[in-house]
Enzyme design. Sequence first.
Site, PDB file in Angstrom:
ATOM      1  N   ILE A  59       0.818  -1.216   0.000  1.00 29.79           N
ATOM      2  CA  ILE A  59       0.000   0.000   0.000  1.00 29.79           C
ATOM      3  C   ILE A  59       0.852   1.267   0.000  1.00 29.79           C
ATOM      4  O   ILE A  59       0.339   2.357  -0.276  1.00 29.79           O
ATOM      5  CB  ILE A  59      -0.989   0.041   1.183  1.00 29.79           C
ATOM      6  CG1 ILE A  59      -0.259  -0.063   2.523  1.00 29.79           C
ATOM      7  CG2 ILE A  59      -2.045  -1.041   1.040  1.00 29.79           C
ATOM      8  CD1 ILE A  59      -1.153   0.187   3.724  1.00 29.79           C
TER       9      ILE A  59
ATOM     10  N   TYR B 151       1.770   1.722  18.141  1.00 30.00           N
ATOM     11  CA  TYR B 151       0.691   1.169  17.310  1.00 30.00           C
ATOM     12  C   TYR B 151      -0.592   1.976  17.483  1.00 30.00           C
ATOM     13  O   TYR B 151      -1.266   2.316  16.502  1.00 30.00           O
ATOM     14  CB  TYR B 151       0.449  -0.301  17.679  1.00 30.00           C
ATOM     15  CG  TYR B 151      -0.791  -0.889  17.057  1.00 30.00           C
ATOM     16  CD1 TYR B 151      -0.855  -1.135  15.693  1.00 30.00           C
ATOM     17  CD2 TYR B 151      -1.906  -1.201  17.839  1.00 30.00           C
ATOM     18  CE1 TYR B 151      -2.006  -1.667  15.111  1.00 30.00           C
ATOM     19  CE2 TYR B 151      -3.055  -1.736  17.266  1.00 30.00           C
ATOM     20  CZ  TYR B 151      -3.098  -1.965  15.913  1.00 30.00           C
ATOM     21  OH  TYR B 151      -4.225  -2.484  15.339  1.00 30.00           O
TER      22      TYR B 151
ATOM     23  N   VAL C 248      -4.189 -14.191  20.668  1.00 31.29           N
ATOM     24  CA  VAL C 248      -4.143 -14.816  21.992  1.00 31.29           C
ATOM     25  C   VAL C 248      -5.008 -16.071  22.047  1.00 31.29           C
ATOM     26  O   VAL C 248      -4.581 -17.096  22.593  1.00 31.29           O
ATOM     27  CB  VAL C 248      -4.550 -13.814  23.100  1.00 31.29           C
ATOM     28  CG1 VAL C 248      -5.939 -13.248  22.870  1.00 31.29           C
ATOM     29  CG2 VAL C 248      -4.458 -14.454  24.471  1.00 31.29           C
TER      30      VAL C 248
ATOM     31  N   GLY D  25       3.372  -1.277  26.755  1.00 31.35           N
ATOM     32  CA  GLY D  25       2.358  -0.824  25.804  1.00 31.35           C
ATOM     33  C   GLY D  25       1.036  -1.545  25.902  1.00 31.35           C
ATOM     34  O   GLY D  25       0.061  -1.151  25.252  1.00 31.35           O
TER      35      GLY D  25
END
Length: 310
Positions: free
Chosen positions: A52, A140, A183, A266
């Site tokens: 992209i 992020y 997860v 984070g």
Amino acid sequence: MKVLVTGGAGFIGSHIVDRLIADNLQVIVVDNLSTGRRHQVHPSATFYPCDITSHALEQIFEQEKPDAVIHQAAQVDVRQSMHAPLHDAIVNIIGTLRLLECSVLHSIQKFIYASSAAVYGKPHTTSINETHPIQPLSCYGISKYTPEQYIGVFSEQYGLNYTILRYANVYGERQELAGEGGVIPNFVLKMLQNTPPQIYGDGLQTRDFIHVEDVAAANVAALSAGDREVLNVATSQALSINDLVELLNEMMSIRIAPVYMPAREGDIRDSCLNNERTREVLQWEPQVSLHRGLLQTIHYVRNKMSIVSS
């Protein structure tokens, strides 16, 4: 209608593509296959192996002339974003900007953007709605929120119509068995291998797990609703990681205790998104219960294990 889906060979994107084609829409898939899988692209979709951030993206728009864009391609690893923030920003911010420029140049009717619960950061309430303060704890989270602001500016300046969808924790078939965001399949794999799953932190942290089929349905609904809206895509139900392990043990008729590791940089302690606005605006609601979704995921992981071992 012709829809261009970025990341359409990936976990969420491929489910969106399948649903679009089931609705008899034309689909163009753009994916660099860095994490996507070519075999996951529906055979009726037109596929371009393209990044992209590449200038080749404009040629695809010129050739295909899509009516709408559903933007799923992203760098989604929170830990990787902290270790390599420049790469994270190039993919998530610059890549989205490239798409926005192409979308305006080619008069796209609707731009649908996959954002994340990570933009909210530490919650101020037990149920996070779309007006909650934006305070990302990770690179992020920053790189997912920044494109939201660009989208707003492009809408004001060029009249670009859009819907921003902030996802809770998505799970289900085609998700990678290891790595960030996986997860549930990761836990299932370890427990089927009689290996203790690793929990980072005390396990009391909570997440809102939503099945990928429901996320795909929200994206398709946004093609014709939710204009210039920011919406949570979630179940509005919190589940602790400890309770997730207990539930998997029960469903698989095993008894494996987790191993606890230090909490990760984070990571958000608790995250449960309020989906009331999304239900109202998109006329959408989650259809896949946690029990059904976990059963499907267990079946998927077992099949993957049998293919690998054969």
